[in-house]
Design a protein around this motif. Sequence first.
Motif, PDB file in Angstrom:
ATOM      1  N   ARG A   1      -9.099   5.291  -2.153  1.00  0.00           N
ATOM      2  CA  ARG A   1      -9.605   6.122  -3.206  1.00  0.00           C
ATOM      3  C   ARG A   1     -10.740   6.954  -2.802  1.00  0.00           C
ATOM      4  O   ARG A   1     -10.970   7.855  -3.517  1.00  0.00           O
TER       5      ARG A   1
ATOM      6  N   PHE B   1       0.989  -1.221  -0.019  1.00  0.00           N
ATOM      7  CA  PHE B   1      -0.180   0.080  -0.115  1.00  0.00           C
ATOM      8  C   PHE B   1       0.875   1.217   0.139  1.00  0.00           C
ATOM      9  O   PHE B   1       2.150   1.067   0.347  1.00  0.00           O
TER      10      PHE B   1
ATOM     11  N   SER C   1      -8.365   0.401  -2.955  1.00  0.00           N
ATOM     12  CA  SER C   1      -8.155  -0.246  -4.156  1.00  0.00           C
ATOM     13  C   SER C   1      -6.831  -0.173  -4.695  1.00  0.00           C
ATOM     14  O   SER C   1      -6.061   0.904  -4.837  1.00  0.00           O
ATOM     15  N   GLU C   2      -6.390  -1.482  -5.024  1.00  0.00           N
ATOM     16  CA  GLU C   2      -4.992  -1.602  -5.384  1.00  0.00           C
ATOM     17  C   GLU C   2      -3.924  -0.834  -4.609  1.00  0.00           C
ATOM     18  O   GLU C   2      -3.053  -0.239  -5.143  1.00  0.00           O
ATOM     19  N   GLY C   3      -4.104  -1.147  -3.172  1.00  0.00           N
ATOM     20  CA  GLY C   3      -2.738  -0.388  -2.352  1.00  0.00           C
ATOM     21  C   GLY C   3      -3.297   1.058  -1.994  1.00  0.00           C
ATOM     22  O   GLY C   3      -2.149   1.670  -1.377  1.00  0.00           O
ATOM     23  N   ARG C   4      -4.272   1.704  -2.582  1.00  0.00           N
ATOM     24  CA  ARG C   4      -4.447   3.191  -2.375  1.00  0.00           C
ATOM     25  C   ARG C   4      -5.845   3.534  -1.949  1.00  0.00           C
ATOM     26  O   ARG C   4      -6.791   2.742  -2.145  1.00  0.00           O
TER      27      ARG C   4
ATOM     28  N   GLY D   1      -6.485  -7.910  -2.118  1.00  0.00           N
ATOM     29  CA  GLY D   1      -5.325  -7.047  -2.586  1.00  0.00           C
ATOM     30  C   GLY D   1      -5.557  -5.712  -2.552  1.00  0.00           C
ATOM     31  O   GLY D   1      -4.590  -4.800  -3.110  1.00  0.00           O
ATOM     32  N   ALA D   2      -6.501  -5.136  -1.835  1.00  0.00           N
ATOM     33  CA  ALA D   2      -6.740  -3.714  -1.740  1.00  0.00           C
ATOM     34  C   ALA D   2      -5.757  -3.126  -0.721  1.00  0.00           C
ATOM     35  O   ALA D   2      -5.298  -1.734  -0.818  1.00  0.00           O
ATOM     36  N   GLY D   3      -5.273  -3.799   0.189  1.00  0.00           N
ATOM     37  CA  GLY D   3      -3.941  -3.508   1.089  1.00  0.00           C
ATOM     38  C   GLY D   3      -4.565  -3.125   2.411  1.00  0.00           C
ATOM     39  O   GLY D   3      -4.041  -2.403   3.273  1.00  0.00           O
TER      40      GLY D   3
ATOM     41  N   THR E   1     -13.778  -1.275  -7.062  1.00  0.00           N
ATOM     42  CA  THR E   1     -13.256  -2.002  -8.395  1.00  0.00           C
ATOM     43  C   THR E   1     -12.429  -0.880  -9.208  1.00  0.00           C
ATOM     44  O   THR E   1     -12.229  -1.336 -10.394  1.00  0.00           O
ATOM     45  N   GLY E   2     -12.221   0.386  -8.922  1.00  0.00           N
ATOM     46  CA  GLY E   2     -11.209   0.984  -9.726  1.00  0.00           C
ATOM     47  C   GLY E   2     -12.033   1.713 -10.911  1.00  0.00           C
ATOM     48  O   GLY E   2     -11.373   2.370 -11.782  1.00  0.00           O
TER      49      GLY E   2
END
Length: 501
Positions: free
Chosen positions: A480, A276, A475-478, A296-298, A498-499
């Motif tokens: 949002r 993250f 999402s994806e380590g950030r 996997g979002a962190g 979901t980005g």
Amino acid sequence: MAENDDVILHLTGVRKTFGPIVALKNMNLTVRAGRVHTILGENGAGKSTLMKILAGVQLPTEGEIRLGGEDYYPRTPQEAAARGLAIVFQELSLCNNLSVAANILATREPSRMGFISERKLLARARALIEELGLPVDVNARVADLSIAQRQLVEIAKGLSHDGRVVIFDEPTSSLSDSEAEILFDIIGRLKAQGKAIIYISHRMEEIMRLSDDITVVRDGEYVTTVKKEETTIEELIALMVGRRMEEIYPPRLGPAPDPAMPPVLKVEGLTRPGAFRDASFELRPGEILGFFGLIGAGRSEVMGALFGMLAAEGRVEIDGKPVTIRSAAEAIAHGIGFVTENRKEQGLVLLHSLRQNISMAALPRYSAKGFLRARAERETAHAEVDRLAIRTGSIETVTGTLSGGNQQKVVLAKWLATKPRILILDEPTRGVDVGAKFEIYRIIRQLAAEGTAILLVSSELPEVLGLSDRVVIMSEGRMREAAARDTLTPERVMTFATGQF
């Protein structure tokens, strides 16, 4: 076709005792081909014991079991598998030091002249993973996977056996919505193939979505079987717990924290490369700050860093003062408690008693001049067992003998015994039945009302929205989005998760 021609598994009057303890009193079950049959009951209702009997781990004390019209009393899991029963256990049964492929085909590795063929092993595992549509690398070491990814591996391992009856025991307990959809698609395909599915879950919405038939058990005894279309969630809850619940999420006790109040915790730019980056947020006394995201979002990694379990860069302040937390002991000293998502490996010592587990994080409170104040320790253990309605005959009971839901409540009790100012709850109701969930929600509300600042990580979106004052979406380590609960809808949350923003 006669009415009973599609019956694959039939149980009548099954009973299981362990000395004076009666785990199953009178269990009846009729499972049919091409249908999903859910077994619903609180923790301690006997579901796990029944699954162990069907899986060949234990033998029944009394009763009749027939599979495909023939007597069925397997004495080993291998015998159960050979007879056509496949099972995906709730509690992970994986070897962390082995690869995904080695775990999936454990004891059935392709070999020649006594040597395992690594090429064939990987090929077979990869073919199964691709057939099931699971987002997992067969070469990865299980120890390097998240809990959710390990659950997907457990599913693949169970389905590697070609069973006439497939049992899913809490398969979505650590899956996010997107991963759960993959599982639901798999179940639909198995059902279309004529497999008989036994499904165990505490998530009422997915039960009503997947089930054809639902059997309710209570206190080790069969209550009734109903067709899904002939019942409601409210009726099922009443059958399961013996009472009705007007609300699953209890209301806040008192007003929400004032945004102008100084934060007890302030995080700025917290970063762990590959996990993250740039996590920044504030947490106030009495506030419940929810964290939501897909696998996997962190989210869990951020919590691990705050508790000193993972190294990370950034600035952390408690009560306005910078702190550096490099270990769990330092986190506890700063008033932080952490209910982890992995209770078996990180939350409990399963061979120890409830008393020992409940007191272990707060031992300085029960010691004087190097000696344990046993009476104070016992009083705290009794108080927490009563407070969380943990089902046990004694505080000296070995924790590993409890049901999964009761083990989860012991983890919570352990951290409540430390009287934390900041409490991290990472999937606090994973594998917990609806009755126990209500009790945990009530405790969370009470803690917030008493001023405890709470970080709540959950893969259940209704849980996050039902309890949180504000929600951080990752999402994806950030991060949002971070917004007040009353400004969010499930659709908006999923858009960020979901980005698709």
